[in-house]
Design a protein around this motif. Structure first.
Motif, PDB file in Angstrom:
ATOM      1  N   ALA A  78       2.319   4.708   0.855  1.00 49.82           N
ATOM      2  CA  ALA A  78       2.394   5.465   2.060  1.00 49.82           C
ATOM      3  C   ALA A  78       1.758   6.885   2.074  1.00 49.82           C
ATOM      4  O   ALA A  78       1.287   7.321   3.122  1.00 49.82           O
ATOM      5  N   ILE A  83      -3.604   5.565   4.545  1.00 51.10           N
ATOM      6  CA  ILE A  83      -2.444   6.379   3.659  1.00 51.10           C
ATOM      7  C   ILE A  83      -2.634   8.008   3.894  1.00 51.10           C
ATOM      8  O   ILE A  83      -3.519   8.353   4.308  1.00 51.10           O
ATOM      9  N   THR A 123       0.826  -1.149   0.008  1.00 52.62           N
ATOM     10  CA  THR A 123       0.114  -0.067  -0.128  1.00 52.62           C
ATOM     11  C   THR A 123       1.047   1.432  -0.118  1.00 52.62           C
ATOM     12  O   THR A 123       1.890   1.312   0.995  1.00 52.62           O
TER      13      THR A 123
END
Length: 149
Positions: free
Chosen positions: A35, A59, A33
């Motif tokens: 950041a 995020i 994923t």
């Protein structure tokens, strides 16, 4: 890019100019994923549907052009609502806008080559915007992008 993270060549991945539709399509295709997602965000272009979506994914959201961007900064800093809030707190309009972002959980990195402005941009923790002031700034949203990419 994921391979570079796995090899330790880079620490994390980030995206710029990604929105809900693009993320819904992209994220199932990756194993790491991102950041951070960096999007244009300022009082005239607030991304109010996008910010919580990204944050709910864990995020970080970073706003670029937090002060309106090329050719629009003076208008935004001179906005009556923002100027009025700034006067009430004894701070600058830029500080109000940056504080508004921080209170929304948006990371901002304003650009400046002026040492006084750079210092001023770091002095955001001596005041807090009220819910009413946040609502006043939120009401300024025009869905007005200032840069196209």
């Amino acid at each position: 890019m994921e391979k570079f993270v796995e090899e330790g060549k880079i620490r994390s991945l980030g995206l710029s100019n990604w929105y809900v539709k693009e993320l819904e399509s992209f994220l199932p295709q990756v194993t790491i994923t991102p950041a951070l997602v960096q999007n244009e965000i300022h009082p005239y272009y607030q991304e109010n549907d996008v910010i919580p979506y990204i944050q709910d994914l864990g995020i970080v959201v970073q706003g670029w052009y937090p002060l309106g961007g090329r050719g629009h900064t003076a208008e935004l800093l001179g906005d009556e609502v923002i100027s009025g809030i700034a006067k009430a707190h004894g701070v600058s309009s830029a500080q109000v806008i940056l504080r508004w972002n921080l209170q929304k959980g948006v990371v901002v990195i304003p650009g400046s080559s002026n040492p006084d402005h750079i210092k001023e941009n770091t002095e955001l923790y001596g005041f807090e915007l009220t819910d009413a002031e946040m609502a006043q700034i939120n009401a300024l949203d025009r869905s007005e992008k200032h840069d196209w990419y």
